[in-house]
Scaffold this motif. Structure first.
Motif, PDB file in Angstrom:
ATOM      1  N   TYR A 175     -26.307 -12.667  11.999  1.00 52.97           N
ATOM      2  CA  TYR A 175     -25.140 -13.463  12.914  1.00 52.97           C
ATOM      3  C   TYR A 175     -25.031 -11.880  14.133  1.00 52.97           C
ATOM      4  O   TYR A 175     -24.855 -11.866  14.907  1.00 52.97           O
ATOM      5  CB  TYR A 175     -24.278 -13.744  12.554  1.00 52.97           C
TER       6      TYR A 175
ATOM      7  N   VAL B  52     -29.395 -23.002  16.310  1.00 50.67           N
ATOM      8  CA  VAL B  52     -28.609 -23.715  15.415  1.00 50.67           C
ATOM      9  C   VAL B  52     -29.868 -24.056  13.677  1.00 50.67           C
ATOM     10  O   VAL B  52     -31.071 -24.277  14.477  1.00 50.67           O
ATOM     11  CB  VAL B  52     -28.262 -24.777  15.790  1.00 50.67           C
TER      12      VAL B  52
ATOM     13  N   LEU C  16     -16.816 -26.752  18.660  1.00 52.58           N
ATOM     14  CA  LEU C  16     -17.507 -25.570  17.605  1.00 52.58           C
ATOM     15  C   LEU C  16     -16.585 -24.878  17.297  1.00 52.58           C
ATOM     16  O   LEU C  16     -15.857 -24.273  18.000  1.00 52.58           O
ATOM     17  CB  LEU C  16     -19.151 -24.814  18.409  1.00 52.58           C
TER      18      LEU C  16
ATOM     19  N   VAL D 148     -26.637 -25.003  21.048  1.00 53.40           N
ATOM     20  CA  VAL D 148     -25.630 -25.153  20.647  1.00 53.40           C
ATOM     21  C   VAL D 148     -25.026 -25.882  21.704  1.00 53.40           C
ATOM     22  O   VAL D 148     -24.892 -27.546  20.826  1.00 53.40           O
ATOM     23  CB  VAL D 148     -24.012 -24.111  20.449  1.00 53.40           C
TER      24      VAL D 148
ATOM     25  N   PHE E 254     -21.248 -27.122   6.747  1.00 59.26           N
ATOM     26  CA  PHE E 254     -21.728 -26.518   7.622  1.00 59.26           C
ATOM     27  C   PHE E 254     -23.062 -26.758   7.867  1.00 59.26           C
ATOM     28  O   PHE E 254     -23.923 -27.019   7.787  1.00 59.26           O
ATOM     29  CB  PHE E 254     -21.880 -24.748   6.713  1.00 59.26           C
ATOM     30  N   ILE E 255     -23.240 -25.693   9.428  1.00 55.55           N
ATOM     31  CA  ILE E 255     -24.202 -25.078   9.666  1.00 55.55           C
ATOM     32  C   ILE E 255     -24.465 -24.079  10.382  1.00 55.55           C
ATOM     33  O   ILE E 255     -23.853 -23.099   9.880  1.00 55.55           O
ATOM     34  CB  ILE E 255     -24.857 -26.538  11.365  1.00 55.55           C
ATOM     35  N   GLY E 256     -25.951 -23.500  10.452  1.00 55.93           N
ATOM     36  CA  GLY E 256     -26.437 -21.958  10.125  1.00 55.93           C
ATOM     37  C   GLY E 256     -26.871 -21.706  12.080  1.00 55.93           C
ATOM     38  O   GLY E 256     -26.680 -22.648  12.572  1.00 55.93           O
ATOM     39  N   VAL E 257     -27.233 -20.668  11.619  1.00 53.51           N
ATOM     40  CA  VAL E 257     -28.377 -19.982  12.091  1.00 53.51           C
ATOM     41  C   VAL E 257     -29.060 -19.460  12.253  1.00 53.51           C
ATOM     42  O   VAL E 257     -29.318 -19.117  11.056  1.00 53.51           O
ATOM     43  CB  VAL E 257     -28.364 -18.389  12.574  1.00 53.51           C
TER      44      VAL E 257
ATOM     45  N   LEU F 177     -16.096 -21.281  14.558  1.00 49.15           N
ATOM     46  CA  LEU F 177     -17.045 -19.828  14.065  1.00 49.15           C
ATOM     47  C   LEU F 177     -16.136 -19.718  13.216  1.00 49.15           C
ATOM     48  O   LEU F 177     -15.491 -18.596  12.692  1.00 49.15           O
ATOM     49  CB  LEU F 177     -17.306 -19.215  15.269  1.00 49.15           C
TER      50      LEU F 177
ATOM     51  N   VAL G 120     -20.086 -23.538  12.123  1.00 54.04           N
ATOM     52  CA  VAL G 120     -21.345 -22.671  12.075  1.00 54.04           C
ATOM     53  C   VAL G 120     -21.116 -21.332  11.159  1.00 54.04           C
ATOM     54  O   VAL G 120     -19.674 -20.742  11.476  1.00 54.04           O
ATOM     55  CB  VAL G 120     -22.060 -22.054  13.349  1.00 54.04           C
TER      56      VAL G 120
ATOM     57  N   GLU H  42     -23.586 -17.962   4.117  1.00 53.43           N
ATOM     58  CA  GLU H  42     -25.104 -17.840   5.580  1.00 53.43           C
ATOM     59  C   GLU H  42     -24.566 -16.285   5.752  1.00 53.43           C
ATOM     60  O   GLU H  42     -25.593 -16.143   5.686  1.00 53.43           O
ATOM     61  CB  GLU H  42     -24.526 -18.514   6.604  1.00 53.43           C
TER      62      GLU H  42
END
Length: 410
Positions: free
Chosen positions: A113, A70, A142, A130, A61-64, A144, A103, A108
Motif C-alpha cells: 500500500y 486489485v 469501497l 478499483v 477482504f480484497i487486496g493489492v 479502505l 481492501v 495484507e
C-alpha cells in the motif's frame, strides 16, 4: 439547513460526500468471507447476513498486487464459487442496503500500500482497477483498511500520509465521475501517534462518505495483563500510554483533529480477547497473564488462539459450569473467567450503552467486526442479539447535521 449548505457548495467548496450524508444512523456490518469455512454450526454464509438489521454490508477482504491492482485473495470462494456475485445479488431482495467491499486488513501488511500510493502512476493504476472491479461485480463502494499508513513497523514511511490523502481524493473524483453514487469509506485507528504518522484528518473527512473508527483491539495479550478490548470510558487504572485508549477518547481525538462527528462510525467488536491468567486466584481487570500462551485455547468454531466469537463466549457462560461474569462499572463492558481462563468482550448490556453513547455524541452510527461472530443461531437465546440491538437503537435515530463552522474553516 442541510439544503442551504449544499446549495452554497460553490462558495464553501463542499464535496459530494458531505452533501449526500444521510440523516439515518448507520449500522455497518462487516462480513468475513472466511466464516463460510467454519465447521458445523459455526459456518456462516452470505445467506446468514441479517439484512434487515444492516444499512451497509461490507465484504472482507480484497487486496493489492505488487503492481498496484486489485487482488482477489480467495479466488475459489470469491470468484469460482461466486462469493462476490452472490453477495451483490442480495440487492434483489434488499435494495436499500449498500453492498461494499473492503481492501486491506491486517494480514495484507502495509508495504504494498505504501508503494501503491507513492506515485501518481501507481495510484492511477489502482484507482482504474478499483473502478473496473466495482463495475464488474456491482458493488456500491469501497472501504479502505490499510493498517497503517506511515507505520514503520508495517513497512510504511513518512510520505504515506500525503500519499494516502492523494489516493482518497483521486478515488473520490473517479467515483463521482462514474455517476453511480458509489460510497468511499475508510477503516481507521484511534491513537494519536498513528493519526500523526499517517492520517490527514480534515482532508480525509472532507473526501470520505464515512470514517469507520476501529475502537476495538485496544487491549490484548501483547499488553501483559487481562482486559477488555474495547472499554467505552477511561478507568482510574488507565495510566500512562493507556490513559486515552478507550472508545470515548478515541472518537474525541478524531473530532479534535478536525473530523465532523456525523462522519464517524463507532466500532463495536462481536468477539472477545481471551487470556491465560498467571494465577487462577487473581482474576480482576489488570490481572497478570501468561503472554507466552498467546491467549486462551482456541474456541471450537473460530479456532483462533486469544479470540473467541460472541456466540462461543455466551455458550461457555450458558453451558459450562464455573464461569463467572463481571461488569466493569467504569469502562461499561463485561468480562468473564473460569479458573485461569479469562475473556473480555461486548454483550447486549455493553452494546446498548455504546449505542446510547453514539446518539449522545451525534456520531453517524456503529459498525461491527464482524457480523458472523454474533449469536446468529440463537444458541443463547434470540438469534442475532447484538446486531438487533444496534439496529433497534439506530432505526429511529436522526444524525445531527454537521456544524457549518466545519465547512467555513475549509
Amino acid at each position: 439547513m442541510k439544503i442551504l449548505i449544499c446549495a452554497l457548495a460553490v462558495v464553501f467548496v463542499i464535496t459530494k460526500a458531505e452533501c449526500t450524508n444521510t440523516n439515518r444512523g448507520r449500522v455497518v456490518c462487516y462480513f468475513n468471507n472466511g466464516a463460510v469455512n467454519r465447521p458445523g454450526i459455526g459456518r456462516y454464509g452470505i445467506e446468514n447476513i441479517p439484512l434487515d438489521s444492516c444499512t451497509h454490508v461490507i465484504y472482507a477482504f480484497i487486496g493489492v498486487t505488487d503492481t498496484s491492482e486489485v487482488l482477489v485473495l480467495d479466488h475459489k470462494g470469491d470468484v469460482e464459487n461466486n462469493g462476490f456475485r452472490n453477495f451483490t445479488s442480495l440487492k434483489a431482495t434488499h435494495p436499500n442496503v449498500k453492498y461494499m467491499v473492503v481492501v486491506g486488513g491486517w494480514d495484507e501488511g502495509g508495504g504494498k500500500y505504501s508503494k501503491m500510493v507513492s506515485s501518481s502512476t501507481s495510484r492511477t493504476i489502482f484507482t482504474s482497477s478499483v473502478v473496473d472491479f466495482l463495475n464488474e461485480y456491482d458493488f456500491d463502494g469501497l472501504d479502505l483498511d490499510w493498517e497503517y499508513p506511515g507505520a514503520a513497523d508495517r513497512d510504511g514511511n513518512p510520505e504515506d500520509k500525503q500519499g494516502f490523502l492523494d489516493l482518497i481524493n483521486e478515488l473520490r473524483v473517479a467515483f463521482d465521475d462514474v455517476g453511480k453514487d458509489w460510497l468511499l469509506t475508510a477503516a481507521v485507528p484511534m491513537t494519536k501517534s498513528k493519526l500523526a504518522d499517517g492520517y490527514d484528518v480534515p482532508g480525509l473527512c472532507q473526501a470520505l462518505d464515512a470514517v469507520h473508527v476501529m475502537t476495538y483491539d485496544l487491549r490484548g495479550n501483547w499488553d501483559g495483563f487481562a482486559d477488555n478490548p474495547s472499554p467505552l470510558y477511561r478507568r482510574p487504572r488507565d495510566q500512562g500510554v493507556y490513559e486515552n485508549i478507550n472508545v470515548e477518547d478515541g472518537l474525541q481525538l478524531w473530532v479534535d483533529e478536525g473530523c465532523p462527528a456525523n462522519k464517524l462510525v463507532v466500532g463495536i467488536p462481536f468477539y472477545g480477547r481471551s487470556y491465560v491468567l498467571s494465577s487462577s486466584s487473581e482474576h480482576d481487570i489488570g490481572a497478570p497473564i501468561d503472554t507466552a500462551a498467546g491467549g486462551a485455547d482456541p474456541a471450537p468454531y473460530t479456532d483462533s488462539r486469544g479470540v473467541w466469537a460472541y456466540f462461543e463466549i455466551c455458550s461457555k457462560l450458558k453451558d459450562e459450569e464455573g464461569w463467572i461474569r463481571k461488569w466493569d462499572k467504569d469502562g461499561k463492558v463485561p468480562y468473564a473467567y473460569r479458573e485461569n481462563q479469562w475473556v473480555g468482550y461486548d454483550d447486549p448490556q455493553s452494546v446498548k450503552r455504546k449505542m446510547e453513547f453514539i446518539k449522545e455524541n451525534g456520531y453517524l452510527g456503529a459498525m461491527t467486526w464482524s457480523i458472523d461472530m454474533d449469536d446468529f443461531r440463537g444458541l443463547c437465546g434470540k438469534a442475532n442479539p447484538l446486531i438487533s440491538i444496534m439496529h433497534s437503537k439506530m432505526k429511529s435515530y436522526t444524525v445531527p447535521e454537521p456544524n457549518e463552522d466545519n465547512y467555513l474553516e475549509k
